[in-house]
Design an enzyme around this catalytic site. Structure first.
Site, mmCIF file in Angstrom:
data_model
loop_
_atom_site.group_PDB
_atom_site.id
_atom_site.type_symbol
_atom_site.label_atom_id
_atom_site.label_comp_id
_atom_site.label_asym_id
_atom_site.label_seq_id
_atom_site.Cartn_x
_atom_site.Cartn_y
_atom_site.Cartn_z
ATOM 1 N N TYR A 137 0.899 -1.350 0.217
ATOM 2 C CA TYR A 137 0.151 -0.035 -0.032
ATOM 3 C C TYR A 137 0.739 1.505 -0.056
ATOM 4 C CZ TYR A 137 -3.842 3.114 1.721
ATOM 5 O OH TYR A 137 -4.493 4.423 1.773
ATOM 6 N N LYS A 166 -1.159 -1.379 -4.017
ATOM 7 C CA LYS A 166 -2.092 -0.203 -4.002
ATOM 8 C C LYS A 166 -1.674 1.221 -4.374
ATOM 9 C CE LYS A 166 -5.834 2.033 -0.947
ATOM 10 N NZ LYS A 166 -6.832 2.565 -0.185
#
EC number: 4.3.3.7
Length: 296
Positions: A137, A166
């Site tokens: 992330y 992400k």
């Protein structure tokens, strides 16, 4: 994992609270069923949108377990399980897997300002501690450090269970490098709802979405239309919901989206400090847009 399998529409799920600030498990189950009915591909509890910094490890375990139980195999469950202490991040990862997470979303270590080598070693320890797929992330606007494309690609090549990133940035150059240089098993997902259309046009695999809390069917349709090359339909959906996507970040996420969900009758409007309710002015703006879209 020799082939790429993380794609489509994922929701960064909110955590509903009661007035006494305990987790509202009934509302949580309703939210999951709303996502299942919409065909959401991946459900992600205990991330940024789920107010994870305010959740105890026991609460995170229970939330993941409830989501896993409610999903009942109809979607993947990816649990937020990251922090800026590597041993603690490993412990959170193991806790999430024990609770039933199919994969993990692990935020880049924040505040410490590690070097790229430090970031690599952080994720190496997590990847070696669990066998489930891991989503890196990268959200430099919150963490204070960018995970460079070269570091992400190095991790993806060195560890088969580093399965995706992400990319919650507007750095199109970095996104382009990731899409062009990634290994076959590695997925690239955007964390920016406003970038779904251009991101998918570049060859992206999908989105981890805040707006999918409110409009999961429409986010799914937008991703699918863009994936299939139906740009006219994708533009139509994007145009209709563009203002809502922007309003979701009029104050710190997840405050606007939780307010909207409360107005839609899905949760109570409660936040754990240091998050506080929206200003009256911004509530009015969201009310007007929800009414315009027929959501309330």
């Amino acid at each position: 994992m020799s082939t790429r399998y993380l794609s489509g529409s994922a929701v960064a799920l909110v955590t509903p609270f009661k007035k006494d600030m305990t987790v509202d498990t009934d509302a949580l189950r309703r939210l999951v069923q709303f996502q299942i009915a919409a065909g959401t591909d991946i459900i992600i509890p205990c991330g940024t949108t789920g107010e994870s910094p305010t959740l105890s490890e026991d609460e995170q375990f229970d939330i993941i377990r409830i989501v896993k139980d409610e999903v009942d195999g109809k979607a993947l469950v990816a649990a937020g399980a990251g922090t800026n202490s590597t041993p603690h991040a490993v412990a959170l990862a193991k806790n999430a897997v024990k609770a039933g997470a199919s994969l993990l979303l692990s935020v880049a270590p924040y505040y410490n300002k590690p070097s790229q080598e430090g970031i690599y070693q952080h994720y190496r320890h997590i990847a070696e501690a669990v066998t489930v797929p891991i989503i890196i992330y990268n959200v430099p606007g919150r963490t204070g450090c960018n995970v460079a494309a070269s570091t992400i690609l190095r991790l993806a090549r060195d560890f088969e269970n580093i399965a995706a990133v992400k990319e919650a940035t507007e750095n199109m150059s970095q996104i382009s490098e990731l899409l062009e240089e990634r290994p076959d098993h590695f997925s690239v997902l955007t964390g920016e709802d406003s970038l779904i259309l251009p991101f998918m046009a570049m060859g992206g695999d999908g989105v981890i979405s805040v707006a999918a809390n409110q409009i999961p069917s429409q986010i799914k349709q937008l991703v699918e239309a863009a994936r299939l090359g139906d740009l006219e339909e994708a533009r139509r959906i994007n145009r209709r919901y563009r203002k809502l996507l922007k309003l979701n970040f009029i104050e710190s996420n997840p405050v606007p989206v939780k307010y909207a969900l409360s107005r839609m009758g899905m949760i109570e409007e409660n936040y754990r400090l240091p998050l506080v309710p929206l200003s009256a002015e911004n509530k009015l703006l969201i009310d007007q847009e929800l009414e315009s879209l027929g959501l309330i």
